[in-house]
Design a protein around this motif. Structure first.
Motif, PDB file in Angstrom:
ATOM      1  N   GLN A   1      38.857  12.935  23.671  1.00  0.00           N
ATOM      2  CA  GLN A   1      40.023  12.558  22.835  1.00  0.00           C
ATOM      3  C   GLN A   1      39.995  11.081  22.414  1.00  0.00           C
TER       4      GLN A   1
ATOM      5  N   HIS B   1      35.176  10.095  26.373  1.00  0.00           N
ATOM      6  CA  HIS B   1      36.249  11.073  26.571  1.00  0.00           C
ATOM      7  C   HIS B   1      36.430  11.766  25.239  1.00  0.00           C
TER       8      HIS B   1
ATOM      9  N   ARG C   1      47.396  12.954  28.730  1.00  0.00           N
ATOM     10  CA  ARG C   1      48.116  13.500  27.570  1.00  0.00           C
ATOM     11  C   ARG C   1      47.137  14.280  26.691  1.00  0.00           C
ATOM     12  N   SER C   2      47.027  15.569  26.933  1.00  0.00           N
ATOM     13  CA  SER C   2      46.026  16.353  26.192  1.00  0.00           C
ATOM     14  C   SER C   2      46.359  16.449  24.701  1.00  0.00           C
ATOM     15  N   ASP C   3      47.621  16.160  24.315  1.00  0.00           N
ATOM     16  CA  ASP C   3      47.987  16.231  22.887  1.00  0.00           C
ATOM     17  C   ASP C   3      47.849  14.893  22.168  1.00  0.00           C
TER      18      ASP C   3
ATOM     19  N   THR D   1      43.450  11.353  29.358  1.00  0.00           N
ATOM     20  CA  THR D   1      43.371  12.402  30.390  1.00  0.00           C
ATOM     21  C   THR D   1      44.765  12.926  30.751  1.00  0.00           C
TER      22      THR D   1
END
Ligand SMILES: C[S@@+](CC[C@H](N)C(=O)[O-])C[C@H]1O[C@@H](n2cnc3c(N)ncnc32)[C@H](O)[C@@H]1O
Length: 191
Positions: free
Chosen positions: A84, A82, A61-63, A59
């Protein structure tokens, strides 16, 4: 290993029995992971449980893509979704081959449940998956005894295992809040 997986499957229904989830330890632990991991790429949460740490890290670190590996299939069934975070079941001593190349890895509340030979196997397997220079951060409990699922280590023992597996820049320090927890920091060394 299947008897051990069954034990952890049983714990999956009672997270209050196996995880230290108080905000005062979770917050500093997530901050430490965020500080150690790269800002982009794919990172591993080894012994992820139900995603208590993988989800807040993703959440923040979107990358970052997080591969979250655990021995217990039931633990993963109850894990928090999630977009990611990819949850994978492992065999309990090596990183699943489908994980591929990693830009970083962490492990929290796992080493204290593992005998020394399993930690050694994991460190070698991690070194095979991590890119050269990629960081590893692992929490452990400082001490000397080895009983059932309660394994404690001296910093020098873990330093030695990490160096033997091919890690460099190996250091240890105390956890910010819990007095007998230690952190192992290392980087994947040159091949
Ligand atoms: C105390 S929980 C910690 C979960 C998570 N790291 C956290 O901090 O919330 C320990 C986790 O390690 C998993 N585990 C135990 N032995 C393992 C092994 N050999 N390999 C991978 N996971 C294991 C258990 O199934 C459980 O989910």
């Amino acid at each position: 290993m299947s008897a051990l997986a069954s034990r952890w499957d049983r714990y999956a229904l009672h997270p209050e029995r196996y995880v230290c989830s108080e905000p005062e330890t979770t917050g500093p632990t997530v901050a430490k992971i965020l500080d150690a991991m790269p800002s982009e790429g794919t990172v591993l949460d080894l012994g992820c449980g139900q995603g208590r740490l993988a989800v807040p890290v993703a959440t923040s670190r979107s990358d970052l893509d997080v591969v979250a590996v655990d021995l217990s299939s039931r633990m993963l069934c109850h894990a928090t979704y999630h977009k990611q975070v990819r949850y994978l079941r492992g065999n309990g001593y090596t990183i699943p081959p489908t994980v591929g190349r990693l830009d970083g890895a962490w492990s929290v509340l796992l080493f204290q449940h593992l005998p020394v030979d399993t930690i050694a196997r994991y460190l070698f397997s991690l070194a095979e998956h991590l890119r050269v220079g990629a960081p590893l951060l692992a929490q452990y409990v400082i001490g000397d005894h080895h009983l059932d699922l309660d394994h404690r280590y001296q910093p020098r023992e873990l330093n030695h295992l990490a160096q033997a597996a091919g890690f460099t820049d190996v250091t240890t320090c105390r956890h910010e809040v819990v007095y007998d927890w230690g952190w192992l920091h290392a980087r994947r060394g040159p091949a």
